[in-house]
Design a protein around this motif. Structure first.
Motif, PDB file in Angstrom:
ATOM      1  N   GLY A 136      -5.678  -0.980  -9.883  1.00  8.64           N
ATOM      2  CA  GLY A 136      -5.140  -2.052  -9.053  1.00  8.64           C
ATOM      3  C   GLY A 136      -4.040  -1.655  -8.103  1.00  8.64           C
ATOM      4  O   GLY A 136      -3.374  -2.521  -7.517  1.00  8.64           O
ATOM      5  N   VAL A 137      -3.818  -0.369  -7.906  1.00  2.35           N
ATOM      6  CA  VAL A 137      -2.795   0.107  -6.978  1.00  2.35           C
ATOM      7  C   VAL A 137      -3.459   0.432  -5.638  1.00  2.35           C
ATOM      8  O   VAL A 137      -4.426   1.207  -5.595  1.00  2.35           O
ATOM      9  CB  VAL A 137      -2.060   1.343  -7.524  1.00  2.35           C
ATOM     10  CG1 VAL A 137      -1.035   1.851  -6.521  1.00  2.35           C
ATOM     11  CG2 VAL A 137      -1.398   1.029  -8.860  1.00  2.35           C
ATOM     12  N   ALA A 138      -2.951  -0.121  -4.565  1.00  2.00           N
ATOM     13  CA  ALA A 138      -3.496   0.145  -3.221  1.00  2.00           C
ATOM     14  C   ALA A 138      -2.987   1.494  -2.738  1.00  2.00           C
ATOM     15  O   ALA A 138      -1.775   1.731  -2.645  1.00  2.00           O
ATOM     16  CB  ALA A 138      -3.078  -0.955  -2.256  1.00  2.00           C
ATOM     17  N   VAL A 139      -3.905   2.412  -2.478  1.00  2.00           N
ATOM     18  CA  VAL A 139      -3.571   3.761  -2.023  1.00  2.00           C
ATOM     19  C   VAL A 139      -4.173   3.980  -0.645  1.00  2.00           C
ATOM     20  O   VAL A 139      -5.375   3.766  -0.432  1.00  2.00           O
ATOM     21  CB  VAL A 139      -4.094   4.834  -2.995  1.00  2.00           C
ATOM     22  CG1 VAL A 139      -3.762   6.228  -2.489  1.00  2.00           C
ATOM     23  CG2 VAL A 139      -3.507   4.616  -4.385  1.00  2.00           C
ATOM     24  N   GLN A 140      -3.357   4.395   0.310  1.00  2.00           N
ATOM     25  CA  GLN A 140      -3.807   4.625   1.674  1.00  2.00           C
ATOM     26  C   GLN A 140      -4.370   6.033   1.841  1.00  2.00           C
ATOM     27  O   GLN A 140      -3.696   7.014   1.532  1.00  2.00           O
ATOM     28  CB  GLN A 140      -2.656   4.444   2.662  1.00  2.00           C
ATOM     29  CG  GLN A 140      -2.112   3.036   2.741  1.00  2.00           C
ATOM     30  CD  GLN A 140      -0.961   2.944   3.719  1.00  2.00           C
ATOM     31  OE1 GLN A 140      -0.233   3.907   3.940  1.00  2.00           O
ATOM     32  NE2 GLN A 140      -0.790   1.766   4.331  1.00  2.00           N
ATOM     33  N   ARG A 180      -6.563   3.306  -7.848  1.00  2.00           N
ATOM     34  CA  ARG A 180      -7.250   2.162  -7.234  1.00  2.00           C
ATOM     35  C   ARG A 180      -7.951   1.335  -8.303  1.00  2.00           C
ATOM     36  O   ARG A 180      -7.920   0.096  -8.267  1.00  2.00           O
ATOM     37  CB  ARG A 180      -8.241   2.664  -6.186  1.00  2.00           C
ATOM     38  CG  ARG A 180      -7.576   3.337  -4.982  1.00  2.00           C
ATOM     39  CD  ARG A 180      -8.590   3.696  -3.899  1.00  2.00           C
ATOM     40  NE  ARG A 180      -7.934   4.313  -2.745  1.00  2.00           N
ATOM     41  CZ  ARG A 180      -7.952   5.628  -2.471  1.00  2.00           C
ATOM     42  NH1 ARG A 180      -8.628   6.452  -3.276  1.00  2.00           N
ATOM     43  NH2 ARG A 180      -7.328   6.098  -1.415  1.00  2.00           N
ATOM     44  N   PRO A 223       0.832  -1.206   0.000  1.00  2.00           N
ATOM     45  CA  PRO A 223       0.000   0.000   0.000  1.00  2.00           C
ATOM     46  C   PRO A 223       0.869   1.260   0.000  1.00  2.00           C
ATOM     47  O   PRO A 223       1.872   1.339   0.711  1.00  2.00           O
ATOM     48  CB  PRO A 223      -0.807  -0.136   1.299  1.00  2.00           C
ATOM     49  CG  PRO A 223      -0.827  -1.604   1.572  1.00  2.00           C
ATOM     50  CD  PRO A 223       0.501  -2.114   1.111  1.00  2.00           C
TER      51      PRO A 223
END
Length: 478
Positions: A273-277, A270, A205
């Motif tokens: 497919g990229v996990a962003v906090q 997102r 993340p």
């Protein structure tokens, strides 16, 4: 160019082209084969004998069609008469000024014909004709191949979206059937490229920050009316935004364009497919951060073309800040204005009495029509390969394109399609600056300005300026 071929009584005229040359050679070769005589060359048609039984008179030397036009030879009295009549319309209000010049640099065309039709001040509020100055400034100090990049960089577990001052950065790619001009870079494509670059790196993340620090100074010009931003007339100017600071609905403007762009980018990451906090936060990109992905704007001349065609306020204010960066190292509106003034001096154009922005939204700007005419003349007399020529292409065509598409509907027909001009409109203000070609084929540059118009006369005043520009196209002013 107009070409006239005149055939007098019994006279014969011939126009040679490459195609006709080839045909003449073929005919000559066949004559030579049949008669044994040398074939007349294509450069000597007089040696071709007429057919039997046809008796032609001698060919007279034709009189020249016209003397070579001198674009500097303005008939100053004719210009004054034409404008005095056209600008006499009372709908234009109590202050009307104008200037006209030829395109030449010689003595006959070096001084514009100026006219104060009403009022005492020889300068006026220019409204959006100010964009001509910003366009020339940008094309003068920036390489014409310049594009503006929006980048993503990474340091550890932090991605940073870095604004590069792309005026037309979009949310999403344009549909194939509705592709915008000029081509738009978009943050959705940037997110997909970022995801592709991160794939296989084992990144967990990530936090997202955004950097809009390329531009400095007030995002809202202090000289603009206070209600312009909350009422959605113009967005706060930012080096990072999407859709020029408009919300997804396209109606109005957002309060923080850079944050809006970062939120849209985070959602696209997102989706890719990229996990962003969490939500993005504002921060400058870390020194030495690794490049991940980028998207590029259309080249500068296409941006200039568009902002002139549709009178785009936000795009112009972004370019003004790029002028400031290129000329003085500071991406502020004030630095941009100073950079434009320096360009005008270098071109030999009178600087504005007062200029406080790049788009003309400020009612405190004060520019003489001779300044606008000087800018247009500098463009028109520049070399054919000069970047400044992009301004000519960006001028709307009367009755056809851009901000003039729905104008010039009640004028001399010669002006429709024959006048190109930048418009300027604010409440109580109307201006028009561009190029017309008179009946002798001489190009004229002009600036027509009125800034004391009653609100009820707004449309009538605009039509009056159209008729004035049309009168220049219909006159014999050279």
């Amino acid at each position: 160019m107009v070409l006239v071929l005149a055939l007098g009584a019994g006279g014969v005229a011939a126009w040679r082209t490459g195609v006709l040359d080839d045909a003449a050679r073929e005919v000559g070769d066949r004559l030579a084969a049949l008669t044994g005589d040398p074939a007349p060359g294509p450069d000597d048609p007089s040696r071709v004998p007429p057919p039997d039984g046809l008796d032609l008179p001698d060919l007279d030397e034709p009189a020249p069609v016209a003397a070579e036009a001198d674009p500097r030879a303005l008939d100053r009295a004719a210009v004054r008469r034409t404008l005095a009549a056209a600008l006499g319309d009372r709908d234009l209000g109590r202050h009307v000024v104008a200037a006209v010049a030829g395109l030449g640099d010689g003595a006959a065309g070096s001084a514009p014909v100026g006219l104060v039709a009403r009022g005492r001040t020889p300068a006026a509020v220019p409204a959006s004709t100010t964009k001509l100055l910003t366009a020339v400034g940008a094309l003068s100090v920036l390489d014409p191949a310049t594009t503006f990049e929006t980048r993503v960089v990474r340091r550890g577990s932090t991605l940073t979206l870095v604004g590069g001052g792309d005026p037309f950065l979009a949310r999403t790619p344009a549909a194939a059937e509705g592709a915008a001009y000029p081509r738009r870079a978009d943050v959705t494509t940037l997110a997909r490229r970022t995801a592709a670059a991160l794939r296989g790196t084992g990144a967990g993340p990530l936090r997202l920050t955004y950097d809009a620090s390329l531009f400095t100074g007030p995002a809202v010009n202090p000289s603009w009316p206070a209600d312009y931003v909350p009422d959605g007339v113009v967005a706060p100017i930012s080096a990072l935004w999407v859709d020029e600071g408009r919300p997804a609905s396209g109606v109005g403007r957002v309060a923080d364009p850079a944050r809006e762009a970062a939120d849209v980018f985070a959602a696209a990451l997102r989706q890719a497919g990229v996990a962003v906090q969490g939500r993005p936060r504002r921060a400058q990109a870390a020194v030495g951060a690794d490049p991940v992905a980028e998207v590029s704007s259309a080249p500068l001349p296409e941006i200039v073309d568009q902002l002139l065609q549709v009178s785009d306020n936000e795009a112009t204010e972004v370019l003004l800040r790029h002028v400031g960066l290129a000329s003085g190292g500071e991406g502020s509106s004030a630095a941009g204005v100073a950079g434009v003034a320096e360009v005008l001096r270098d071109l030999g154009v009178p600087v504005p009495v007062r200029q406080l922005d790049g788009s003309g939204l400020s009612r405190e700007n004060l520019i003489a029509p001779e300044t606008l005419v000087g800018v247009l003349r500098a463009v028109g007399t520049s070399a054919e390969d000069s970047p400044l020529r992009a301004v000519l292409g960006g001028l709307p065509v009367a009755g056809f394109t851009g901000s003039l598409a729905l104008r010039f509907d009640d004028v001399a027909p010669v002006a429709v399609g024959g006048v190109r001009a930048k418009t300027g409109t604010l409440t109580g203000v109307s201006s028009l600056a561009g190029v017309a070609v008179d009946r002798r084929g001489t190009p004229l540059v002009f600036a027509l300005m009125a800034d004391r118009i009653r609100e009820v006369d707004t449309l009538d005043a605009r039509a009056a300026l159209d008729r004035a520009a049309a009168a220049l196209a219909a006159c014999t002013c050279s």
